[in-house]
Design a protein around this motif. Structure first.
Motif, PDB file in Angstrom:
ATOM      1  N   LEU A   1     -17.573  31.193  43.607  1.00  0.00           N
ATOM      2  CA  LEU A   1     -17.817  30.125  42.999  1.00  0.00           C
ATOM      3  C   LEU A   1     -19.860  30.396  43.080  1.00  0.00           C
ATOM      4  CD1 LEU A   1     -16.902  27.571  46.515  1.00  0.00           C
ATOM      5  CD2 LEU A   1     -16.106  27.373  43.283  1.00  0.00           C
ATOM      6  N   ALA A   2     -20.045  31.350  43.001  1.00  0.00           N
ATOM      7  CA  ALA A   2     -21.332  31.947  42.418  1.00  0.00           C
ATOM      8  C   ALA A   2     -20.800  32.679  41.074  1.00  0.00           C
ATOM      9  CB  ALA A   2     -21.529  33.097  43.927  1.00  0.00           C
ATOM     10  N   MET A   3     -19.667  32.873  41.161  1.00  0.00           N
ATOM     11  CA  MET A   3     -20.078  33.886  39.760  1.00  0.00           C
ATOM     12  C   MET A   3     -19.632  32.375  39.077  1.00  0.00           C
ATOM     13  SD  MET A   3     -17.071  35.774  38.336  1.00  0.00           S
ATOM     14  CE  MET A   3     -15.796  34.814  37.988  1.00  0.00           C
ATOM     15  N   LEU A   4     -19.321  31.369  39.183  1.00  0.00           N
ATOM     16  CA  LEU A   4     -18.639  30.123  37.641  1.00  0.00           C
ATOM     17  C   LEU A   4     -20.390  29.146  38.029  1.00  0.00           C
ATOM     18  CD1 LEU A   4     -15.405  28.588  39.399  1.00  0.00           C
ATOM     19  CD2 LEU A   4     -16.062  30.016  37.524  1.00  0.00           C
ATOM     20  N   SER A   5     -21.103  29.495  38.998  1.00  0.00           N
ATOM     21  CA  SER A   5     -22.400  28.692  38.932  1.00  0.00           C
ATOM     22  C   SER A   5     -23.231  29.975  37.929  1.00  0.00           C
ATOM     23  CB  SER A   5     -22.825  28.854  40.327  1.00  0.00           C
ATOM     24  OG  SER A   5     -22.106  27.809  41.609  1.00  0.00           O
ATOM     25  N   GLY A   6     -22.939  31.054  38.352  1.00  0.00           N
ATOM     26  CA  GLY A   6     -24.355  31.462  37.832  1.00  0.00           C
ATOM     27  C   GLY A   6     -23.976  31.781  35.893  1.00  0.00           C
ATOM     28  N   THR A   7     -21.979  31.450  35.479  1.00  0.00           N
ATOM     29  CA  THR A   7     -21.906  30.711  34.293  1.00  0.00           C
ATOM     30  C   THR A   7     -22.099  30.001  33.767  1.00  0.00           C
ATOM     31  OG1 THR A   7     -19.808  31.801  34.785  1.00  0.00           O
ATOM     32  CG2 THR A   7     -19.607  31.290  32.744  1.00  0.00           C
ATOM     33  N   ALA A   8     -22.331  28.865  34.383  1.00  0.00           N
ATOM     34  CA  ALA A   8     -22.437  27.594  34.718  1.00  0.00           C
ATOM     35  C   ALA A   8     -24.638  27.502  33.497  1.00  0.00           C
ATOM     36  CB  ALA A   8     -22.339  26.404  34.767  1.00  0.00           C
ATOM     37  N   ALA A   9     -25.265  28.475  34.216  1.00  0.00           N
ATOM     38  CA  ALA A   9     -26.340  28.701  34.511  1.00  0.00           C
ATOM     39  C   ALA A   9     -26.671  29.135  33.154  1.00  0.00           C
ATOM     40  CB  ALA A   9     -27.590  29.377  35.520  1.00  0.00           C
ATOM     41  N   SER A  10     -26.127  30.342  32.852  1.00  0.00           N
ATOM     42  CA  SER A  10     -26.305  31.331  31.605  1.00  0.00           C
ATOM     43  C   SER A  10     -25.977  30.788  30.139  1.00  0.00           C
ATOM     44  CB  SER A  10     -25.370  32.691  31.849  1.00  0.00           C
ATOM     45  OG  SER A  10     -25.583  32.951  33.091  1.00  0.00           O
TER      46      SER A  10
END
Length: 145
Positions: free
Chosen positions: A17-26
């Protein structure tokens, strides 16, 4: 207390979930760097973060210490200033460079933290950690055009 297998699964789910959030942020940062006012985007982004932190912090702060935590305020202001500069520089980098290179490169911040842990806290780096650092850096270098 959770069983080790359940804790492991929860940890993996939270990391994903953190990876998906980071992807969306990038990706949203790349769009903002190219198509929006950087300072406006940063103001909105920080406003959401500040509100969420204030709501969550409110209960904990009152339970732990009723008087203001000046050390926390000082460190928070310094880190906030550094984060502001870093976020602006990230948006500048995203405006001029490809997301496929910038995102992994900025993701290597942990390497500096590991090196500083050795310098500041006198933590010993294991040979396996040193190899991991070099492999992570090599992976980013191999991804560039």
């Amino acid at each position: 207390m959770r069983r080790p297998a359940a804790s492991y699964r929860l940890g993996v789910v939270l990391a994903l979930l953190a990876m998906l959030s980071g992807t969306a942020a990038s990706i949203s940062s790349k769009f903002a760097a190219l198509q929006a006012d950087k300072w406006g985007f940063m103001a909105i982004s920080y406003s959401f973060s500040s509100c969420a932190a204030w709501i969550m912090r409110r209960r904990e702060w009152e339970e732990v210490a009723p008087e203001p935590q000046w050390t926390a305020w000082g460190i928070g202001l310094c880190m906030g200033g550094l984060n502001l500069v870093g976020f602006y520089l990230l948006l500048q980098a995203l405006e001029t460079g490809p997301l496929s290179v910038i995102a992994p490169l900025t993701g290597l911040h942990f390497i500096i933290a590991i090196i500083l842990s050795g310098v500041v806290y006198r933590e010993r780096l294991k040979p396996r950690s040193v190899v991991g650092i070099f492999l992570a850096a090599a992976a980013v270098l191999l991804m560039k055009k």
